[in-house]
Design a protein around this motif. Structure first.
Motif, PDB file in Angstrom:
ATOM      1  N   UNK A 136       0.832  -1.195   0.000  1.00  0.00           N
ATOM      2  CA  UNK A 136       0.000   0.000   0.000  1.00  0.00           C
ATOM      3  C   UNK A 136       0.868   1.247   0.000  1.00  0.00           C
ATOM      4  N   UNK A 179      -1.438  10.762 -18.371  1.00  0.00           N
ATOM      5  CA  UNK A 179      -2.300  10.584 -17.189  1.00  0.00           C
ATOM      6  C   UNK A 179      -3.222  11.780 -17.008  1.00  0.00           C
ATOM      7  N   UNK A 180      -4.495  11.485 -16.821  1.00  0.00           N
ATOM      8  CA  UNK A 180      -5.444  12.565 -16.549  1.00  0.00           C
ATOM      9  C   UNK A 180      -5.804  12.563 -15.064  1.00  0.00           C
ATOM     10  N   UNK A 181      -6.129  13.752 -14.577  1.00  0.00           N
ATOM     11  CA  UNK A 181      -6.468  13.853 -13.169  1.00  0.00           C
ATOM     12  C   UNK A 181      -7.845  14.457 -12.985  1.00  0.00           C
ATOM     13  N   UNK A 182      -8.565  13.851 -12.081  1.00  0.00           N
ATOM     14  CA  UNK A 182      -9.899  14.326 -11.797  1.00  0.00           C
ATOM     15  C   UNK A 182     -10.106  14.282 -10.298  1.00  0.00           C
ATOM     16  N   UNK A 204      -6.388  17.405  -6.022  1.00  0.00           N
ATOM     17  CA  UNK A 204      -6.151  16.010  -5.691  1.00  0.00           C
ATOM     18  C   UNK A 204      -5.105  15.901  -4.582  1.00  0.00           C
ATOM     19  N   UNK A 244      -6.319  16.335  -1.176  1.00  0.00           N
ATOM     20  CA  UNK A 244      -6.939  15.126  -0.654  1.00  0.00           C
ATOM     21  C   UNK A 244      -5.873  14.097  -0.288  1.00  0.00           C
ATOM     22  N   UNK A 275      -3.911  11.797   3.497  1.00  0.00           N
ATOM     23  CA  UNK A 275      -3.842  10.369   3.276  1.00  0.00           C
ATOM     24  C   UNK A 275      -2.435   9.862   3.470  1.00  0.00           C
ATOM     25  N   UNK A 332      -5.618   6.542 -18.981  1.00  0.00           N
ATOM     26  CA  UNK A 332      -4.982   6.721 -17.667  1.00  0.00           C
ATOM     27  C   UNK A 332      -5.622   7.858 -16.885  1.00  0.00           C
ATOM     28  N   UNK A 333      -5.933   7.573 -15.647  1.00  0.00           N
ATOM     29  CA  UNK A 333      -6.692   8.533 -14.857  1.00  0.00           C
ATOM     30  C   UNK A 333      -6.399   8.316 -13.368  1.00  0.00           C
ATOM     31  N   UNK A 334      -6.330   9.426 -12.652  1.00  0.00           N
ATOM     32  CA  UNK A 334      -6.242   9.330 -11.194  1.00  0.00           C
ATOM     33  C   UNK A 334      -7.414  10.085 -10.622  1.00  0.00           C
ATOM     34  N   UNK A 335      -8.161   9.449  -9.756  1.00  0.00           N
ATOM     35  CA  UNK A 335      -9.303  10.142  -9.181  1.00  0.00           C
ATOM     36  C   UNK A 335      -9.638   9.603  -7.794  1.00  0.00           C
ATOM     37  N   UNK A 336     -10.541  10.328  -7.157  1.00  0.00           N
ATOM     38  CA  UNK A 336     -10.889   9.993  -5.775  1.00  0.00           C
ATOM     39  C   UNK A 336     -12.149   9.127  -5.768  1.00  0.00           C
ATOM     40  N   UNK A 337     -12.185   8.144  -4.888  1.00  0.00           N
ATOM     41  CA  UNK A 337     -13.419   7.382  -4.771  1.00  0.00           C
ATOM     42  C   UNK A 337     -14.044   7.633  -3.407  1.00  0.00           C
ATOM     43  N   UNK A 348     -13.654   4.593   0.770  1.00  0.00           N
ATOM     44  CA  UNK A 348     -12.902   5.782   0.394  1.00  0.00           C
ATOM     45  C   UNK A 348     -11.503   5.462  -0.085  1.00  0.00           C
ATOM     46  N   UNK A 349     -10.952   6.345  -0.896  1.00  0.00           N
ATOM     47  CA  UNK A 349      -9.593   6.131  -1.360  1.00  0.00           C
ATOM     48  C   UNK A 349      -9.330   6.771  -2.712  1.00  0.00           C
ATOM     49  N   UNK A 350      -8.344   6.226  -3.379  1.00  0.00           N
ATOM     50  CA  UNK A 350      -7.897   6.797  -4.638  1.00  0.00           C
ATOM     51  C   UNK A 350      -7.730   5.679  -5.651  1.00  0.00           C
ATOM     52  N   UNK A 389      -5.996   4.743  -9.352  1.00  0.00           N
ATOM     53  CA  UNK A 389      -5.049   5.150 -10.385  1.00  0.00           C
ATOM     54  C   UNK A 389      -5.127   4.135 -11.523  1.00  0.00           C
ATOM     55  N   UNK A 390      -5.490   4.614 -12.689  1.00  0.00           N
ATOM     56  CA  UNK A 390      -5.584   3.721 -13.834  1.00  0.00           C
ATOM     57  C   UNK A 390      -4.360   3.928 -14.715  1.00  0.00           C
ATOM     58  N   UNK A 391      -3.575   2.892 -14.851  1.00  0.00           N
ATOM     59  CA  UNK A 391      -2.398   2.909 -15.711  1.00  0.00           C
ATOM     60  C   UNK A 391      -2.675   2.003 -16.893  1.00  0.00           C
ATOM     61  N   UNK A 403      -4.896   0.475  -9.985  1.00  0.00           N
ATOM     62  CA  UNK A 403      -4.648   0.299  -8.560  1.00  0.00           C
ATOM     63  C   UNK A 403      -5.660   1.106  -7.762  1.00  0.00           C
ATOM     64  N   UNK A 417      -6.312   2.337  -4.097  1.00  0.00           N
ATOM     65  CA  UNK A 417      -5.804   2.452  -2.727  1.00  0.00           C
ATOM     66  C   UNK A 417      -6.982   2.846  -1.857  1.00  0.00           C
ATOM     67  N   UNK A 418      -7.285   2.033  -0.880  1.00  0.00           N
ATOM     68  CA  UNK A 418      -8.459   2.334  -0.063  1.00  0.00           C
ATOM     69  C   UNK A 418      -8.142   2.223   1.420  1.00  0.00           C
TER      70      UNK A 418
END
Lengths: 309, 132
Positions: A46, A227-230, A236, A239, A243, B41-46, B67-69, B71-73, B78, B80-81
């Motif tokens: 992790x 890589x896109x960020x949302x 981000x 947040x 963490x 590819x995307x990084x976002x919050x869940x 909750x977590x994040x 990351x799509x490669x 991945x 992460x929660x």
């Protein structure tokens, strides 16, 4: 014959019961150590994945305006001290406390958050400013405790109560060696992001570590373009930082818990060995005294018989 | 057979899931979304909520993600929660009790509302996965 035979017997019994206690504690500590080590191992994937994601976002957002990443003039410093609730663990508690004491330049400018009653007592007796204490969690750390501590510290940092936050804990190197470690967690340094991984790599050599962090960097650069960020990286990051710090604190607690058990195991092991040595010496003495007593009695009887002739 | 991608769900307490799946549907902060193979590819919050994933034909798994994040490669996805659970790991009665407690605490000013709110969300997610 200086010593009474009864006294020696009593001492042997007393040392023996102490030995039984220390031996039992040793067994308990090694069982707990196994559990704590497992916990530390399970956390690693992790943490590694998190460092990777984090370093990508930081690179993407560049010079961020995030308050937690900006250095400012240092007036007050906060310390999160990871310690045990119980003693009899060799130098575990004291080493951490000494490291903190050595680092604090001015008592007035230090704010302490202590995990474990040992650290709290040590610093309270020396009149330090303890702002938060967390008891009963050092042996079985969980993420929610770490979250609580992190929230508290980040709030304080944000409100300007202090300008730097250090985390002090014991790094679990091996069963035989645990090293107290002090690291800065706030403000975060974007360049230092990778070396924070060092708390994990206990078995890896320095070179390998550098190689690995380089690897992450290259990988991150390669993927950066697509890589896109949302939401946006800056948001981000906001947040992500809590963490990240929560997890660092959690990691320190886990490492500390493993170190505590390892230290206790070693301390109890040597106490048991020591008790055995004492028992051996006392048994020898006991036998000698008993022998001497018998010899004396015989010679008394013989001389008594002689006198009757 | 639909195309699959590598999915890892990692919690601080260990690797929760690691394997190839066809699709996973999770709750983001903006609502539910699905990830399929070849996702950009995307990084976002869940958010705190439930997920379900299609591993293969007639093999659907579901659970909670607290909750977590994500990351799509291109290589892998991945998640992460804070914590992930399969339905069998959840105690329904405990979740219901937690829900009631959280609801009371939200009304009560003595308690930290944000914390109670988070507890409520967690318990709702847990209950909904069992009572679907």
């Amino acid at each position: 014959m200086a010593e009474n035979i009864q006294d020696i017997k009593r001492r042997i019994r007393s040392v023996n019961s102490t030995k039984q206690i220390t031996h039992a504690m040793e067994l308990v500590a090694s069982a707990k150590l196994r559990k704590s080590r497992e916990l530390a191992e399970r956390r690693r994937p992790y943490f590694e994945a998190m460092i990777e994601s984090m370093s990508r976002i930081v690179e993407k957002s560049g010079t961020t305006k995030n308050i937690f990443m900006n250095q400012r003039e240092v007036k007050k410093i906060a310390y999160i001290i990871i310690n045990g609730d119980k003693g009899l663990a060799g130098g575990y508690n004291v080493n951490v406390a000494k490291l903190v004491e050595g680092h604090i330049e001015n008592k007035e400018n230090a704010v302490l958050y202590t995990v474990g009653s040992r650290g709290r007592d040590y610093f309270r007796n020396r009149d330090y400013n303890i702002q938060g204490e967390f008891l009963g969690i050092s042996e079985s750390p969980n993420l929610f405790n770490a979250k609580e501590i992190t929230a508290l510290v980040m709030e304080g940092f944000k409100n300007g109560e202090y300008d730097e936050v250090y985390l002090v804990y014991t790094n679990f190197v091996s069963i035989m060696s645990q090293l107290p470690h002090l690291m800065k967690i706030l403000p975060m340094d974007a360049d230092e992001l990778k070396p924070t991984g060092e708390i994990e790599e206990d078995k890896e050599s320095e070179d390998l570590k550098i190689l690995r962090s380089g690897e992450i960097e290259v990988k991150a650069l390669k993927d950066l373009t697509i890589m896109r960020y949302e939401p946006e990286p800056d948001e981000l990051l906001e947040y992500f930082i809590p963490y990240f710090i929560t997890n660092t604190v959690y990691g320190a607690m886990v490492e500390g818990a493993a170190s505590e058990q390892a230290a206790r195991r070693i301390a109890m092991e040597s106490a048991t060995t020591n008790a055995n040595d004492i028992i051996d010496a006392l048994t020898l003495k006991y036998n000698r005294v008993r022998q001497a007593e018998i010899t004396q009695e015989i010679s008394e009887i013989v001389s008594g018989a002689e006198a009757l002739k | 057979m639909a195309e699959t991608f590598r999915l890892k769900i990692i919690a601080p307490t260990g690797v929760f899931y690691d394997g190839d799946v066809e699709r996973i549907v999770i709750r983001g902060t903006e609502g539910e979304f699905a990830i399929l193979a070849e996702h950009t590819p995307l990084t976002t919050i869940i958010a705190v909520g439930t997920f379900y994933m299609i591993v293969g034909v007639k093999n659907i798994k579901s659970g909670t993600l607290l909750g977590g994040i994500v990351t799509i490669n291109p290589r892998e996805t991945i998640i992460l929660t804070d914590a992930a659970e399969w339905p069998e790991d959840i105690d329904l009665n405990r979740a219901k009790e937690a829900k009631e407690r959280a609801q009371q605490r939200i009304k009560d000013e003595k308690f930290d509302t944000a914390r109670a709110q988070a507890a409520l969300e967690r318990s709702i997610a847990r209950i909904s996965i069992l009572e679907k």
